[in-house]
Design an enzyme around this catalytic site. Structure first.
Site, PDB file in Angstrom:
ATOM      1  N   SER A  27       0.842  -1.194   0.000  1.00 28.16           N
ATOM      2  CA  SER A  27       0.000   0.000   0.000  1.00 28.16           C
ATOM      3  C   SER A  27       0.878   1.244   0.000  1.00 28.16           C
ATOM      4  O   SER A  27       2.087   1.167   0.239  1.00 28.16           O
ATOM      5  CB  SER A  27      -0.893   0.015   1.238  1.00 28.16           C
ATOM      6  OG  SER A  27      -0.092   0.297   2.371  1.00 28.16           O
ATOM      7  N   LYS A  28       0.249   2.373  -0.228  1.00 31.13           N
ATOM      8  CA  LYS A  28       0.980   3.642  -0.229  1.00 31.13           C
ATOM      9  C   LYS A  28       1.622   3.852   1.147  1.00 31.13           C
ATOM     10  O   LYS A  28       2.731   4.349   1.257  1.00 31.13           O
ATOM     11  CB  LYS A  28       0.018   4.773  -0.569  1.00 31.13           C
ATOM     12  CG  LYS A  28       0.709   6.103  -0.678  1.00 31.13           C
ATOM     13  CD  LYS A  28      -0.290   7.190  -0.943  1.00 31.13           C
ATOM     14  CE  LYS A  28       0.176   8.508  -0.409  1.00 31.13           C
ATOM     15  NZ  LYS A  28       0.339   8.617   1.027  1.00 31.13           N
ATOM     16  N   ARG A  29       0.907   3.432   2.172  1.00 32.03           N
ATOM     17  CA  ARG A  29       1.429   3.611   3.535  1.00 32.03           C
ATOM     18  C   ARG A  29       2.727   2.835   3.764  1.00 32.03           C
ATOM     19  O   ARG A  29       3.618   3.279   4.460  1.00 32.03           O
ATOM     20  CB  ARG A  29       0.380   3.233   4.570  1.00 32.03           C
ATOM     21  CG  ARG A  29      -0.233   4.474   5.227  1.00 32.03           C
ATOM     22  CD  ARG A  29      -1.294   4.134   6.225  1.00 32.03           C
ATOM     23  NE  ARG A  29      -2.444   3.489   5.614  1.00 32.03           N
ATOM     24  CZ  ARG A  29      -2.915   2.295   5.945  1.00 32.03           C
ATOM     25  NH1 ARG A  29      -2.352   1.601   6.912  1.00 32.03           N
ATOM     26  NH2 ARG A  29      -3.982   1.797   5.335  1.00 32.03           N
ATOM     27  N   GLY A  35       4.970   2.320   1.554  1.00 33.81           N
ATOM     28  CA  GLY A  35       6.016   3.134   0.923  1.00 33.81           C
ATOM     29  C   GLY A  35       6.466   4.230   1.870  1.00 33.81           C
ATOM     30  O   GLY A  35       7.664   4.426   2.081  1.00 33.81           O
ATOM     31  N   ASP A  36       5.496   4.929   2.466  1.00 34.36           N
ATOM     32  CA  ASP A  36       5.833   6.023   3.394  1.00 34.36           C
ATOM     33  C   ASP A  36       6.639   5.476   4.568  1.00 34.36           C
ATOM     34  O   ASP A  36       7.627   6.058   5.006  1.00 34.36           O
ATOM     35  CB  ASP A  36       4.556   6.695   3.935  1.00 34.36           C
ATOM     36  CG  ASP A  36       3.754   7.348   2.811  1.00 34.36           C
ATOM     37  OD1 ASP A  36       4.338   7.561   1.733  1.00 34.36           O
ATOM     38  OD2 ASP A  36       2.552   7.611   3.012  1.00 34.36           O
TER      39      ASP A  36
END
Ligand code: GLU
Length: 505
Positions: free
Chosen positions: A260-262, A264-265
């Site tokens: 998920s994008k999270r 990546g963060d």
């Protein structure tokens, strides 16, 4: 050459394009190219609540950047437009009504509040073959009351009437036979109260009207497939249904769950193809492009997430992928995303790419970092020398900055403790010899240096590293004589002098 094969990438414009989305687009594209077919971009924007301004443009730009521009799209309409579902609103109602007439769908009048009450009263409440018999719809109300309510303008949706107990099967190009018990599937809304179709109705109607023959999409859509099969069966006939291919998930680096994008963060790598700025929060999420990935590397890396050609080969150009792509070689299991591996792909592509092709992007990056490039030929020479050391385009900054600006504070700490007069003399003599040199190239420089080392009874390593630090500013970089050759006589002498002063001072 085109034939009847038509595939589509059908994203919803809800924000930045996740790398899983780009891979879906890529596999559709590769299949179309491999088979001489047509690749279509359809914007699925029927969910107005999730619509995000700018997302459609962003998606088109991403596809262009990757080199997989669609043959038909909102920006390049073909004969099957419009290519935005919101502009096709008038098309869908007749299909929902047709299903109602056939007894395959029904009107539901339940208010949002009433449904909320159901959800509160019953954990995991579903509007399905069982509960529909107790709810406020045309099945329970009867024909006369339904007609009266419709005539009175009572808001209602159209829901698909899933069979109570039936095995719904279809053949997936990747997974083979897929069978689902219809009792597990709820009665999806097809048409909303405002006349907008939901995704399920729109996707089936549009795949039919746009004559889609094959559809590659993410595995997360597998649970929706029985709904779509049911719609195909009752609207257009299963013989016309596209062949489905549900692509394996892209997993977190540890293999546990979908990336998920999270993630990546949290783990410090990009998940979007290009920078995305949320128009509401103005928060920018970094993309692969801005981090210094070449599109060729990004696409190559994505293709290998769930596919290979059956050999050990890992580096493929887009043309090669299009020539070799085969559905049979798509994996069923999820593919773990590995950022280090992604960087490896980029390094390989930087090595492979002609210096001339790297000139513009590298120049832009150096300029952005305040390094003025006056001479393109000089930059080309530098790129040729350092490109094998760069994983990301931004690595060119560190790897080439010292060619443009003399290091003010060379890292002499490692040299200082073992510095002595002998070495000082050696470098002063080196300056004298350099001044005398007629030819200035790496081979002559190395020869001269080695002769001096031999004559002075110094170990080569004792003076080679200091020379590197004096010229480069640190213990890194390309071959030291290659560097000296590119820097030129005056710059080399000036840098050595500067360091000698610091070492003595
Ligand atoms: N609109 C869906 C999405 O956002 C498309 C799914 C499909 O390809 O059927 O991914």
């Amino acid at each position: 050459m085109e034939n009847d094969i038509r595939v589509r990438f059908a994203p919803s414009p809800t924000g930045g394009l996740h790398l899983g989305g780009v891979r879906t687009a890529l596999f559709n594209y590769l299949f179309a190219r491999r088979n001489g077919g047509t690749f279509i971009l359809r914007i699925e924007d029927t969910d107005q609540g999730r619509f995000v301004a700018g997302a459609e443009d962003y998606i088109l730009q991403c596809l262009d950047w990757c080199g997989i521009s669609p043959d038909e799209s909102p920006a390049r309409p073909g004969a099957f437009g419009p290519y935005r579902q919101s502009e096709r609103k008038a098309i869908y109602r007749q299909y929902a009504e047709e299903l109602v007439k056939k007894g395959m769908a029904y009107y539901a009048f339940d208010t949002a509040a009433a449904l909320e009450q159901q959800r509160t009263a019953t954990p995991n409440f579903q509007y399905n073959h069982d509960t529909r018999n107790r709810l406020d719809n045309s099945l329970t109300l009867g024909a006369a009351e339904t007609a009266a309510r419709v005539a009175a303008g009572n808001p209602h949706v159209v829901r698909l009437k899933m069979p109570a107990q039936e095995i719904i099967s279809f053949t997936d190009m990747i997974r083979g036979e897929v069978s689902v018990d219809s009792a597990q599937v709820d009665d999806k809304v097809l048409l909303k109260a405002d006349g907008m179709p939901t995704y399920h109705l729109a996707v089936v109607v549009d795949d039919y009207l746009m004559k889609i023959t094959h559809a590659f999409r993410g595995e997360e859509w597998l649970p929706s497939a029985p709904v779509h099969v049911q719609l195909w069966k009752h609207l257009f006939g299963l013989d016309k249904m596209p062949q489905w291919a549900h692509l394996p998930l892209i997993l977190k680096p540890d293999g546990h769950g979908k990336l998920s994008k999270r993630d990546g963060d949290r783990l410090g790598f990009p998940v979007f193809a290009m920078n995305w700025t949320d128009p509401k929060t103005l928060e920018t999420t970094k993309g692969f492009r801005e981090l210094g990935f070449l599109p060729e590397a990004f696409v190559n890396m994505l293709a290998m997430l769930g596919w290979n050609d059956g050999t050990e080969q890992e580096i493929f150009s887009l043309e090669e992928l299009a020539a070799k792509f085969s559905v049979e070689r798509i994996h069923k299991a999820g593919a773990k995303f590995d950022f280090e591996k992604a960087k490896w792909f980029n390094q390989e592509w930087i090595k492979k790419t002609d210096t001339e092709a790297l000139l513009a992007p590298v120049k832009a990056i150096l300029t952005e970092k305040g390094i003025a490039v006056a001479d393109d030929n000089f930059l080309s020479t530098v790129i040729g020398l350092v490109k094998d050391r760069c994983h990301l385009l931004y690595d060119f900054v560190e790897q080439s900055a010292y060619f443009f600006t003399a290091p003010e504070h060379p890292a002499l700490e490692s040299v200082q403790p073992k510095w002595n007069d002998h070495k000082q003399q050696f470098f002063m003599e080196l300056i004298r010899q350099m001044e005398l040199m007629q030819q200035w190239d790496a081979t002559d420089l190395e020869k001269e240096f080695k002769e001096m080392v031999a004559a002075s009874q110094i170990k080569p390593g004792d003076v080679l590293l200091p020379l590197r630090v004096m010229l480069v500013g640190g213990k890194f970089g390309a071959g030291v004589f290659d560097i000296a050759a590119v820097l030129g006589k005056a710059a080399c002498i000036q840098r050595i002098r500067h360091s000698l002063q610091l070492l003595q001072g």
